[in-house]
Design a protein around this motif. Structure first.
Motif, mmCIF file in Angstrom:
data_model
loop_
_atom_site.group_PDB
_atom_site.id
_atom_site.type_symbol
_atom_site.label_atom_id
_atom_site.label_comp_id
_atom_site.label_asym_id
_atom_site.label_seq_id
_atom_site.Cartn_x
_atom_site.Cartn_y
_atom_site.Cartn_z
ATOM 1 N N PRO A 182 -26.299 4.154 14.743
ATOM 2 C CA PRO A 182 -26.401 5.596 14.963
ATOM 3 C C PRO A 182 -25.198 6.218 15.657
ATOM 4 N N LEU A 183 -24.011 5.619 15.564
ATOM 5 C CA LEU A 183 -22.853 6.187 16.241
ATOM 6 C C LEU A 183 -22.573 7.598 15.745
ATOM 7 N N ASP A 184 -22.155 8.446 16.672
ATOM 8 C CA ASP A 184 -21.741 9.794 16.299
ATOM 9 C C ASP A 184 -20.401 9.711 15.592
ATOM 10 N N THR A 219 -12.046 3.229 36.879
ATOM 11 C CA THR A 219 -13.126 3.242 35.895
ATOM 12 C C THR A 219 -12.588 3.404 34.483
ATOM 13 N N VAL A 220 -13.003 2.484 33.603
ATOM 14 C CA VAL A 220 -12.714 2.631 32.181
ATOM 15 C C VAL A 220 -13.982 3.158 31.519
ATOM 16 N N PHE A 221 -13.823 4.207 30.724
ATOM 17 C CA PHE A 221 -14.952 4.771 29.988
ATOM 18 C C PHE A 221 -14.859 4.291 28.546
ATOM 19 N N VAL A 222 -15.929 3.642 28.070
ATOM 20 C CA VAL A 222 -15.989 3.168 26.688
ATOM 21 C C VAL A 222 -16.707 4.229 25.869
ATOM 22 N N TRP A 223 -15.975 4.840 24.955
ATOM 23 C CA TRP A 223 -16.498 5.938 24.159
ATOM 24 C C TRP A 223 -17.385 5.405 23.043
ATOM 25 N N GLN A 224 -16.868 4.460 22.281
ATOM 26 C CA GLN A 224 -17.652 3.906 21.177
ATOM 27 C C GLN A 224 -17.350 2.426 20.998
ATOM 28 N N VAL A 225 -18.365 1.702 20.554
ATOM 29 C CA VAL A 225 -18.213 0.314 20.114
ATOM 30 C C VAL A 225 -18.817 0.255 18.714
ATOM 31 N N ALA A 226 -18.012 -0.162 17.762
ATOM 32 C CA ALA A 226 -18.478 -0.283 16.375
ATOM 33 C C ALA A 226 -18.164 -1.692 15.875
ATOM 34 N N VAL A 227 -19.167 -2.319 15.251
ATOM 35 C CA VAL A 227 -18.976 -3.637 14.648
ATOM 36 C C VAL A 227 -19.546 -3.579 13.237
ATOM 37 N N MET A 261 -16.970 -0.042 34.629
ATOM 38 C CA MET A 261 -16.992 0.366 33.226
ATOM 39 C C MET A 261 -18.141 1.346 33.074
ATOM 40 N N GLN A 262 -17.880 2.428 32.368
ATOM 41 C CA GLN A 262 -18.929 3.387 32.069
ATOM 42 C C GLN A 262 -18.990 3.629 30.572
ATOM 43 N N THR A 263 -20.170 4.000 30.136
ATOM 44 C CA THR A 263 -20.397 4.430 28.762
ATOM 45 C C THR A 263 -21.648 5.284 28.769
ATOM 46 N N THR A 264 -21.893 6.004 27.692
ATOM 47 C CA THR A 264 -23.166 6.703 27.559
ATOM 48 C C THR A 264 -23.911 6.122 26.371
ATOM 49 N N ILE A 265 -25.238 6.007 26.543
ATOM 50 C CA ILE A 265 -26.086 5.410 25.514
ATOM 51 C C ILE A 265 -27.384 6.200 25.441
ATOM 52 N N THR A 266 -27.852 6.481 24.230
ATOM 53 C CA THR A 266 -29.168 7.095 24.066
ATOM 54 C C THR A 266 -30.239 6.026 24.282
ATOM 55 N N ALA A 325 -7.813 5.921 9.609
ATOM 56 C CA ALA A 325 -8.752 6.110 8.494
ATOM 57 C C ALA A 325 -9.757 4.956 8.421
ATOM 58 N N ALA A 326 -9.292 3.725 8.622
ATOM 59 C CA ALA A 326 -10.193 2.568 8.574
ATOM 60 C C ALA A 326 -11.177 2.603 9.735
ATOM 61 N N ILE A 327 -10.723 3.038 10.895
ATOM 62 C CA ILE A 327 -11.616 3.171 12.055
ATOM 63 C C ILE A 327 -12.678 4.217 11.760
ATOM 64 N N TRP A 328 -12.265 5.339 11.215
ATOM 65 C CA TRP A 328 -13.187 6.429 10.887
ATOM 66 C C TRP A 328 -14.259 5.937 9.915
ATOM 67 N N GLU A 329 -13.842 5.188 8.906
ATOM 68 C CA GLU A 329 -14.787 4.667 7.919
ATOM 69 C C GLU A 329 -15.752 3.673 8.568
ATOM 70 N N LEU A 330 -15.259 2.806 9.435
ATOM 71 C CA LEU A 330 -16.117 1.848 10.130
ATOM 72 C C LEU A 330 -17.166 2.576 10.966
ATOM 73 N N VAL A 331 -16.754 3.570 11.736
ATOM 74 C CA VAL A 331 -17.701 4.321 12.571
ATOM 75 C C VAL A 331 -18.758 4.996 11.704
ATOM 76 N N ARG A 332 -18.358 5.546 10.562
ATOM 77 C CA ARG A 332 -19.317 6.191 9.645
ATOM 78 C C ARG A 332 -20.373 5.199 9.168
ATOM 79 N N GLU A 333 -19.993 3.925 9.012
ATOM 80 C CA GLU A 333 -20.915 2.890 8.539
ATOM 81 C C GLU A 333 -21.830 2.363 9.644
ATOM 82 N N CYS A 334 -21.506 2.645 10.885
ATOM 83 C CA CYS A 334 -22.221 2.056 12.022
ATOM 84 C C CYS A 334 -23.178 3.061 12.654
#
Length: 176
Positions: free
Chosen positions: A35-37, A79-87, A116-121, A24-33
């Motif tokens: 343009p993360l999906d 390969t590690v895929f990084v889905w999201q980074v939120a701070v 390492m892979q990730t996707t970025i707009t 729940a805390a992770i979900w709230e952090l992502v919502r605050e960050c």
């Protein structure tokens, strides 16, 4: 667990593997960050539970202030895929994103990982900066190409996501 340099007022975030109770805390952090999906709270719970060995939580005084979700790709175990980074805003500007990426790479689950892979707009300057700095500090190459395109994959509803690949094997070979 890994502690970081002092943020504000002498506080030091702790980097750790997530627990299911962090969902729940992770979900709230992502919502605050933006343009993360945003994903569902259930998705973040599953990430924290099932993928805990390749996810990182940064905790400061009991609050989740940083989050990386990722996984080792089943079809590419190097390969590690990084889905999201939120701070969290209260922890920005202190290198927390880079430290979480480094902590991820130090995990046993990333033994043998050389990419390492990730996707970025295109317009997510913070993410571009984070991953470019990470690659530069490791002496690694960073390449990108359009991967999930606006029209082919998102029906025009989302900007194209560029697949970013950081190849650390080249840097390791040059260092040897």
């Amino acid at each position: 667990m890994q502690t970081l340099k002092t943020i504000r007022g002498g506080e030091k975030p702790v980097l750790r593997k997530p627990e299911g109770t962090d969902g729940a805390a992770i979900w709230e952090l992502v919502r605050e960050c933006k343009p993360l999906d945003e994903n569902s709270m259930y998705c973040n719970l599953i990430q924290a539970d099932h993928f805990r060995d390749t996810c990182v939580v940064a905790e400061l005084n009991g609050d989740v202030v940083g989050w990386i979700s990722g996984y080792v790709k089943p079809d590419a175990p190097d390969t590690v895929f990084v889905w999201q980074v939120a701070v969290s805003e209260k922890a920005r500007g202190h290198g927390l994103g880079g430290r979480m990426l480094n902590a991820l790479m130090e995990r046993d689950a990333c033994d043998g990982v050389t990419k390492m892979q990730t996707t970025i707009t295109a317009d997510n300057n913070a993410s571009w900066g984070l991953f470019r700095r990470f690659a530069e500090k490791r002496g690694a190459e960073l390449d990108d190409e359009p991967h999930f395109t606006r029209d082919d994959h998102f029906d025009g509803q989302h900007a194209t996501e560029h697949m970013v690949t950081i190849d650390m094997a080249i840097a390791d070979q040059q260092a040897a």
